[in-house]
Design a protein around this motif. Sequence first.
Motif, PDB file in Angstrom:
ATOM      1  N   UNK B 135      31.055  -0.549  14.069  1.00 10.25           N
ATOM      2  CA  UNK B 135      30.233   0.073  15.099  1.00 10.25           C
ATOM      3  C   UNK B 135      30.664   1.514  15.324  1.00 10.25           C
ATOM      4  N   UNK B 136      31.909   1.845  14.914  1.00 16.61           N
ATOM      5  CA  UNK B 136      32.371   3.220  15.084  1.00 16.61           C
ATOM      6  C   UNK B 136      31.435   4.209  14.397  1.00 16.61           C
ATOM      7  N   UNK B 137      30.743   3.760  13.329  1.00 17.42           N
ATOM      8  CA  UNK B 137      29.810   4.663  12.648  1.00 17.42           C
ATOM      9  C   UNK B 137      28.688   5.115  13.583  1.00 17.42           C
ATOM     10  N   UNK B 138      28.410   4.304  14.613  1.00 14.22           N
ATOM     11  CA  UNK B 138      27.374   4.700  15.564  1.00 14.22           C
ATOM     12  C   UNK B 138      27.974   5.105  16.902  1.00 14.22           C
ATOM     13  N   UNK B 139      28.992   4.385  17.303  1.00 15.92           N
ATOM     14  CA  UNK B 139      29.453   4.497  18.682  1.00 15.92           C
ATOM     15  C   UNK B 139      30.499   5.555  18.919  1.00 15.92           C
ATOM     16  N   UNK B 140      31.352   5.841  17.939  1.00 16.84           N
ATOM     17  CA  UNK B 140      32.436   6.766  18.206  1.00 16.84           C
ATOM     18  C   UNK B 140      31.892   8.170  18.331  1.00 16.84           C
TER      19      UNK B 140
END
Lengths: 299, 560
Positions: B135-140
Amino acid sequence: MLVLSITASIFLIVGGLLLYALIRFRHRSTDSDREPPQIYGSDQIELAWTVIPILIVVMLFLSTARVILGTERISKPTSALDVTVIGHQFWWEYRYPKFGVVTANELHVPTSDPGNPTPTYLKMSSADVSHSFWVPRLAGKMDLIPNRVNTMWIDPEQPGLYLGQCAQYCGTQHAKMLLRVYAQTPEDFAAWIKQQQKSASQDLSSNTAAVEGQTVFLHNACINCHTVAGTIATGRFGPDLTHLASRDTLASGPIQNTPENLKNWISDPNSMKPGALMPSMHLSGHDLDAVTAYLITLH
Amino acid sequence: MANATPVMEAIDETLAGKRPVFEVVYEWATTVDHKKIGLMYIFLALIFLIVAGIEAILMRIQLAVPNNHFISPQVFNQLFTMHGTTMVFFMGMPILFGFGNYLVPLMIGARDMAFPRLNAFSFWISAFGGLLLYFSYFGASGLYGAGSAPDVGWFAYAPLTAKVFSPGHSTDYWTLSLLLSGIGTIGTALNIVTTTICMRCRGMTMMRLPLLVWLFLITSCMVFIAIGPLTAAQIMLTLDRYIGAHFFDTQAGGSAVLWMHYFWIFGHPEVYILVLPAFAFVNEIVPVFSRKAIFGYPAMVAATVAIGFISLSVWAHHMFTVGLGAAGNTFFVFATMVISVPTGIKIFNWLATIWGGKIHFATPMIFCVGFLFQFLIAGLTGIMLSAAPFDWQLSASYFVVAHFHYVLVGAIVFALFAAFYYWYPKVTGRMMSETLGKWHFWLFLIGFHLTFDFMHVPGLLGMPRRIYTYEAGRGWEMWNLIVGIGAIFQVVGTVCFIFNLIRSCFRGEIAGHDPWDAWTLEWATPSPPPSYNFAIEPTVHSRRPLWDLKHPEDPDSDYE
């Protein structure tokens, strides 16, 4: 070498036995359906292949320990040269305290001969994250860790250029944190030191573009990061530029130091080395030419 | 019933409109059956295998030629961070625990794990850990507000992870996802230990446990010791990043070396946590296809226990170039070399098991043969690296990358493939295709050797790891090209495997309950086993209960 020959012979013996067993004991269509004799173990055999490896390991360990302890005990000759190495994201700073010389990215050391050794002792630390100094043909690697001083020494016997690079992942441009070590004969090295000790703030009056470039350099943010000895530029964050023009490469190795490359580098460092921490200075074309003209006078 | 997998049953019934999708999803999401949880672990791990495999391929394309501009340095750094983290935490551990979950209760004659609900919880929290990482690809918040994956390496050395050097939240996603999956791992390990100690069927003494169960037991004990420091380090790092705790923040006097100690106190036992289950599969498969009992069972158990203990005292061999001093280095050289003794005992015992047997080269066995040779080489390059002076030159070079991929792929992945082919008939009731299996084996074997044999060479020639590109003219080009070509072979092999997995589910030959003529208890149940495993709790008299049944004239129990 001992390690290599022992592991290679273990590989040949065990690998050979495995291969033999696999071929010799494969199931053949002519075999009867009966299960082969069941063997559950043998204390003698198992003891043998426990004890023999233990002996091999002890031998390997003792020879390794001798090298490790020996490396630490070698005494430092009085003729040794001290150099401080400081790792930065993503370049190298070199300081020669005895000569008052500071340079970057290209390490010059004298050659050493066994009769009259002049090894170079490197005192290494880091200004930001961990790095590692690795020039394979000169020595093993040693990490540069913040808040810590590590030491190692090198003593190249042949003059020449030795290549290496940072071996500890240190961020975006880890790949282009290259190392260049120039081993020079003692005479050449002395000449190099002499040249590096000269002040770079020579008389520029005959070169108007350079004078103008110096003004641009000293009135911009360049001086926050860079030092040019003899001027008000005393920044420590970026490489010391006092003798920039005497270096073969830019940006810690990957770029040849030509006026054209230098200009491109100043105008947009990130296109040449993505992730480099030098910002683009947004100079006008005229100022850019002038700064380049100034920097190439810094021999 | 005997011919269908639970998965297929669900698919069939849904397609035929007998059950709504929601109901099937709900059943799997709420299941506490150890077999279904095991399958979900394996399924999750296969997804992450594909993802991390794609990441590896992208990196090999980038490195195939010098000065390549296929991907940017930022993306490359994210790729190797994600590849390492995913493979270790979201492929390796889940897939091994998946097999453990499925097999341990069956092999000890139990009806389920000791704590079925904890088991489900462990799976789901691990799965969410993996999702959080991606999810880091979207959220970070990356540098310019866009999402960004972690790019600090799977080892995340301080102080590169400090807020100054790693702004944004990508590193936080990394720490939090490992924290979550660590909780799941500890839960599963607790479950396996408790199940093994408390739920064995009648007659199953500790010295009659199948070796697989022993190895999972030791692995689980190691998890308790190893995951603790990792979790502690993640918490400390999070405190550093959020409230300025300065454990590892060198700009404020923290210690970079402290992180290395914490990380490798976890990191090295982790290697054995991954490799012991691989040994476990080989321990089960090699005897069956050699038609002999395992040679030296007590020595195998003792060697495993020894590996478990010694592996906890070798971590600083990752730190030979940190400048710990001669005394420290010497100790860790010794500990590291000593571990080769119990490991050697295992190899010799496998050799002795094969010796005098009648070896059937079915697909599970040929993968085990690949394992034996490759693990031998991996172990020997490991001994070379354990000699500190050698390591001063080659640590953090491609030689190390080659060495540990020899362990992780050459040994663990080969053993895993063997396990898939071996237990697939038990799980689905159908055999995997032998033809496709052989194709898979040869393609993957060629690919593996092209990739990882030749990766040693640029390491010896001075190529450091984790670089996104390199200059031409240092003698590394040809080797990297070969390595890249090898990676393609591995991909094609893996595609064969996945195709085989899916195809055999529908078209595979019907297996029956004991297709390999094996000896452990799981083969006494129908294929696939019913949800309660055993209608009557079995009683065993030896290490090979089914041998006793099949050979009443010469029962195993006489020899123990």
